[in-house]
Structure formats: C-alpha cells, structure tokens
Design an enzyme around this catalytic site. Structure first.
Site, mmCIF file in Angstrom:
data_model
loop_
_atom_site.group_PDB
_atom_site.id
_atom_site.type_symbol
_atom_site.label_atom_id
_atom_site.label_comp_id
_atom_site.label_asym_id
_atom_site.label_seq_id
_atom_site.Cartn_x
_atom_site.Cartn_y
_atom_site.Cartn_z
ATOM 1 N N SER A 71 2.737 -22.820 -30.353
ATOM 2 C CA SER A 71 1.157 -22.661 -30.066
ATOM 3 C C SER A 71 0.668 -24.049 -30.324
ATOM 4 C CB SER A 71 0.651 -21.968 -31.384
ATOM 5 O OG SER A 71 -0.597 -21.261 -31.177
ATOM 6 N N ASP A 203 2.123 -11.691 -25.022
ATOM 7 C CA ASP A 203 1.248 -12.610 -25.978
ATOM 8 C C ASP A 203 -0.237 -12.717 -25.487
ATOM 9 O OD1 ASP A 203 0.003 -14.989 -26.954
ATOM 10 O OD2 ASP A 203 1.966 -16.323 -26.536
ATOM 11 N N HIS A 231 2.849 -13.387 -29.584
ATOM 12 C CA HIS A 231 2.865 -14.548 -29.670
ATOM 13 C C HIS A 231 3.722 -15.395 -30.451
ATOM 14 C CE1 HIS A 231 0.726 -18.521 -29.225
ATOM 15 N NE2 HIS A 231 0.323 -18.675 -30.554
#
Length: 251
Positions: A71, A203, A231
């Site tokens: 991320s 995601d 995710h």
C-alpha cells in the site's frame, strides 16, 4: 545466503500487521519491519513522499536489501528503488500502485483510471479530520472488501491499527497527504531491479489494473494475482504469499 528483507507497512497501521506473513516466511537471517514516519511512535516527516523515503533510508541494511512494500509502503519502496538503486537489490510490491488517486478520464491529459475516485479520496481526508478513529475503521473495512476471508482480515487489520490520539493525528494526516498526492508513474520505467507484484483481484483501494500497469512498465517484473482476495493478501493468504516471497528472495 539470502539478502536482508525489509517490510514496509501501509498507512494507519503498525509493523504488527506483518505478523501473519512473518510467521509463515522461511527463516530469514535479517528481517526488518520498520515503522513509517509518524506511525507506532516513529518520528514524523514532512508530508512529501521523498521525505518519507529519506526518513526510512537509514533503517535499511548497509549494502543492498530486498525491499517489500504494501500500500503506502509500496509507494515508498518504489521511490527508494528509483532514487537509491544501490540500496535495493530486489523489489516486492503488495497491493501497490504508482498513484493512489485517479486522474482525469480517458481523452483528458495524463489519464489514470486505476485509482480511487478523487472526490472519494478527498471525502476520506475530510472525514479523517473530523473523526480520525471512525475514518481509520472505515479504511480497514475497505481494505477487506473483495476478500473471501473478509471478517478475519478486518479483525487482523483492526488489531494492527495505529493510535489515533491527538498527538498522533497530525502525523497520520501527513501520511494521507503523501498517499493522495504521490505519482510515481514517471519513475517506474527507471526501476530496473527484479520485481515481484502480489495483488488481490478484489482489491477495492488499489485496483488490480494498477498492478498490471506496473507489471508492464517495470522492466523486470512478474505479477502474481490472488482470486477472491482484497487489499491485504499477505493477511488473507499468508502461506501463499510467504512461499512466493521466499522463492523470490532466496532464488
């Protein structure tokens, strides 16, 4: 002997989020999980991607290492690989993107369809300013969307959430600014290190299209997609992610 492995977590979380993956990984002689600036008690840094990367650079091992970012940590890993290639031997990107927020639609200048809607991103920034705790809980829920193990993933992420006390809110807001303003598309083609991309097909924050774009742009990249996964594939499917990372690091 394997190279050192450094794991960079995402916004609003702490290094504790790596626990399922670390437990599943093969033995690593040098495994590090530093906290991002302003997270888990780490010193804050100015709200710019380069500043956050530079703040983490001294925590990398001397010489070269395998850098794994998830991320926001993926954006930082990409930036470090582009600007400090002598320190990054290999790159692992989990749920990553070169740009978190979408750009104007096709037909406009410099489109980027693989990001979160700009209005939705700004709404989240506003909500965080009003109620940081509720906003972070919502962010955790979004990370688990599209995952067949949604409830377990949400619980694991909630356990690793950073503190939202008044002394920490400013630093977390700076992290949101980094996340929503960074754009590493121009730098991607310059990243020559071998790269492994792990991405969930479901995601909802960083669509799989972003990973496909990176896989096509990075000169030496391979993409491994996880069906029925959101995710945080390293939380949802730690054994599979660990096996892929182990092969990549020890190859």
């Amino acid at each position: 002997m394997s190279l050192p492995l450094v794991l960079l977590h995402g916004w609003g979380l702490t290094p504790a989020v790596w626990r399922p993956l670390v437990q599943a990984l093969p033995a690593m002689p040098d495994l590090r999980t530093p906290a991002l600036p302003g997270h888990a008690g780490a010193p804050a840094a100015p709200p710019e991607l380069h500043a956050w990367s530079d703040a983490l650079l001294p925590q990398l091992p001397d010489g070269t290492a395998v850098l794994c970012g998830w991320s926001l940590g993926g954006l930082i890993a990409l930036d470090l690989a582009a600007r400090h290639p002598e320190r990054v031997a290999r790159l692992i990107l989990i749920g990553a993107t070169p740009r978190f927020v979408s750009a104007p639609p096709a037909g406009a200048a410099d489109p980027w369809p693989h990001g979160l809607d700009a209005a939705a991103a700004q709404d989240f920034v506003t909500r965080f300013g009003l109620d940081p705790t509720a906003a972070m809980q919502r962010f955790t829920a979004l990370q688990a969307l599209g995952d067949g193990r949604r409830r377990a993933v949400s619980a694991a992420l909630a356990e690793a959430l950073d503190d939202t006390g008044p002394e920490n809110t400013s630093a977390l807001a700076d992290g949101l600014r980094v996340l929503t303003t960074a754009d590493l598309r121009p730098a991607a083609a310059r990243i020559g290190q071998p790269a492994l991309l792990l991405h969930g097909d479901g995601d909802a924050l960083m669509p799989v299209g972003a990973a496909q774009w990176l896989a096509g742009c990075l000169p030496r990249a391979q993409l491994l997609r996880f069906s029925d996964c959101g995710h945080a594939p390293f939380v949802s499917r730690p054994a599979e992610c660990a096996a892929a990372i182990g092969r990549f690091v020890l190859d």
